[in-house]
Design an enzyme around this catalytic site. Sequence first.
Site, PDB file in Angstrom:
ATOM      1  N   ASN A 118       8.184 -45.233  -5.734  1.00 46.64           N
ATOM      2  CA  ASN A 118       6.855 -45.552  -5.182  1.00 46.64           C
ATOM      3  C   ASN A 118       6.930 -46.517  -4.006  1.00 46.64           C
ATOM      4  O   ASN A 118       6.280 -47.549  -3.967  1.00 46.64           O
ATOM      5  CB  ASN A 118       5.917 -46.107  -6.274  1.00 46.64           C
ATOM      6  CG  ASN A 118       6.379 -47.441  -6.831  1.00 46.64           C
ATOM      7  OD1 ASN A 118       7.567 -47.750  -6.774  1.00 46.64           O
ATOM      8  ND2 ASN A 118       5.454 -48.221  -7.352  1.00 46.64           N
ATOM      9  N   ASP A 360      11.454 -53.076 -15.231  1.00 49.56           N
ATOM     10  CA  ASP A 360      10.273 -52.795 -14.404  1.00 49.56           C
ATOM     11  C   ASP A 360      10.083 -53.935 -13.394  1.00 49.56           C
ATOM     12  O   ASP A 360       8.957 -54.371 -13.123  1.00 49.56           O
ATOM     13  CB  ASP A 360       9.014 -52.619 -15.268  1.00 49.56           C
ATOM     14  CG  ASP A 360       7.841 -52.016 -14.470  1.00 49.56           C
ATOM     15  OD1 ASP A 360       8.040 -51.647 -13.288  1.00 49.56           O
ATOM     16  OD2 ASP A 360       6.730 -51.922 -15.036  1.00 49.56           O
TER      17      ASP A 360
END
Lengths: 503, 357
Positions: A118, A360
């Site tokens: 992303n 993450d």
Amino acid sequence: MADTPRPGERVELLEIEDAWLVDPGSGREGQGSLRVEDGRIVALEWAEPEAGGRAVRRGSATGRDVAAADRPAVLVTPALVDIHVHLRQPGREDAETVATGLAAAAHGGFGTVCAMANTTPAIDSGGLVEDELATARASGSVVRLLPYGAVTAGRRGETLAQMGEMADAGAAGFSDDGSPVADASLFRNALAYAGALGRMLVEHPEEPSLTKGAEANEGLVATILGLKGWPAAGEESAVARDLAILAEVVGANPASAAPHLHLTHLSTAGSVELVRRAKAAGLPVTCDVTPHHLALHEGWVAGDRRFAWEAAASPWTGGRTDAAPYDQSTRVNPPLRTPADALALWRGLADGTVDAIATDHAPHTQVDKLVEYGDAANGISGIETALSIVLAGVEAGLLPLADAIRALTTGPVRVLGSAATAAAGRRRAHEPLVPGLVEGALASLVVVDTADTWDVAPATLRSKGKNSPLLGRRLGGRVLATVVEGRFAYADAPEEALAAAPR
Amino acid sequence: MTGLEIGAAATVARAERDGAARGDTARGETAPADGWRHRHLLDVDVLSASDIDLAMRTADEMKEILGRPIPKVPTLRGTQVTILFYEASTRTRVSFEVAAKNLSADVVNIAASSSSVTKGESLVDTIRTIEALGADIIVMRHGRSGAPYLASQVFSGHVLNGGDGWHAHPTQALLDLFTLRERLPGGRVAGRKIVILGDILHSRVARSNIWTLTTMGADVWLCGPATLLRGFERWAEAMPAGRRLTVTTDLRAALRGAHAVMALRLQQERMAGGLLPSLREYSLRYGLTAETLRWARADALVMHPGPMNEGVEIGPEIADFERSVVTDQVANGVAIRMALLYLIAGSGPIEEGGNRG
């Protein structure tokens, strides 16, 4: 005093005496010493004789009975593997670059990271995968970068991205992370198509109609603070959908094109239970959890600063505690959940339902974070604090050390599966991703002083992202060195502490 | 200052400032009034029963001042109060402005028409700008829960929350309590059944009232459609012993024996969000009307934080009903806001002022 080894420098001589060695590849754990010469492990001595292929100490097969206090302070394990990071390049080099992200990884003890797609633009073509790999090589870091490709073109959720081309270019898997593949039909197609490419689909499970505008876990904290709730069902209904579709694709795809679904950053007890049942039914599903969902909880949004296991007995019920509420660094997606959810994630690790701990790591600029809570970007800069807070959980008795290290090394490698071999094969096919503590192997390891502490502060974080709720906190478990394929990825002064020979 | 507009009513010029005095109050090093130890007023959850008592007693004094022919005291002379509202509001903004002027403060009005983020200037930059312009107190309303906490972290003066998102509306809760204290028989709130009716989920008024009323010992009931009560049952369960909070969808059960009923404004967008079928259905099932009010005590008070949707959450016959205390709430709002401005930033007796430090 000798110089601190520079990143990229080959390990000429590194001797570690009287350390606690954990080698998840062989399942062995125990006291021992290790000698690396010219990048290779030339000597590895276990303090006590091997019996039945396992370390023996106080009659324990796994080391579980060895109290932390009885272990030597220095811990040596294979270099860690993180299958979920955001490096922001290309597009948001103000938040992180491949170079700073890999430096942060090395500081956290990680030798391999898988970068999400992303970015801006999204990594959705073979050329962009190659660019990402070239950027990593140009960074000079010895930390290995395995890029993911996007599932859908531009991550727009409308049509499939160039998956075959990206697999050929070295993509380790596919993910639209940041968003789910919300369209169920497209998700089914992507899973089937990726299966034929021998790559997993890494899904961020979220039902967007339940989470629109959500600011914090739906529950007591969000109710009292007036924040829009992100219900557990927003994740669990997506997990249930994904598993139902996986079962359908397993039946429909030819055996040679078996799908593999990986669910990332599971955050609720219900999600773990759904995966537990799916695994029992034999579905090809794996999952990971983050260190912040293991150690932190929704109370942090309200100013509680106790770890999840400390808060479990008396969760925050109102009023203020240690810090001001609405700390933007606690805003993350999925949100910090209840202490009970956190404990369920630890149980998932213990029983093997959860395959890996993945950070993450989501660096953000102050401009994107120092705003109203509901406007703050989602994410925690977490790759440098991961090992310390996982070790804190181990110390609290939530998980045996060996299981925690497995979830940070061989666990994620198994998740990557053949994709890992393929991606690593582009560099050095004969060297496995986590070679383990084996005599003769090229050294990839992390050395941690578990008796020492470090202060989480903007200056101590190598990442450009200073967005950590742990800022200002002193954590146990200081990484002394991270070595990847015989070279230092990170080394802390003084060099004597590493016992590395001067040049 | 992108996105900001200094109102025409702004009083920027003001008497020379006593720098030393500003230093004192700005750093919160002095205790401005006996027993008050809060530099900001961001939420009511931190207020103890004795804090609330002090606020009530101070508001009593302010109300006495408001009864004078010239309701003005020099208490905050030389203090600049900046009223920064990111959401449209008439009564709260004007109420704060009147309160500040009654205390002889210099008032600067800033109307930020929408979110600072969409306008390009961050809240933090706006607060720093306001500080550079000389503000001692910022009264702030913002659409995002928690925004005043962010302001308080970058501002060296005092922040008074005038309403943030769904989270808190401290002065509203305190003026509601003040009004109940005035109008309930015996002036007693403890043990009285107070019903908050309507859109609890999106209401900062409800949340702040839950804190202040339960702190003062009231028996608080929340009532509305299930979709607008989401999460509050958990709060009721988590309430420590001694605080009474009950949640129900049954209007009759809620009103039975109630001493006061506070109806909340219902926003049109709740229908678009799929939370309610229609205004008509809401009004039929949860509207406070002469008929439904019969379930409450014969002397039950009717309250509303305003602005009212007459015919939706409250029947027109109730709105100007003799037991309606809606206009008392508005009038008391000024006294409460004077009290809070004084408590967080004042020093010395109310009747004296100006020469602080």
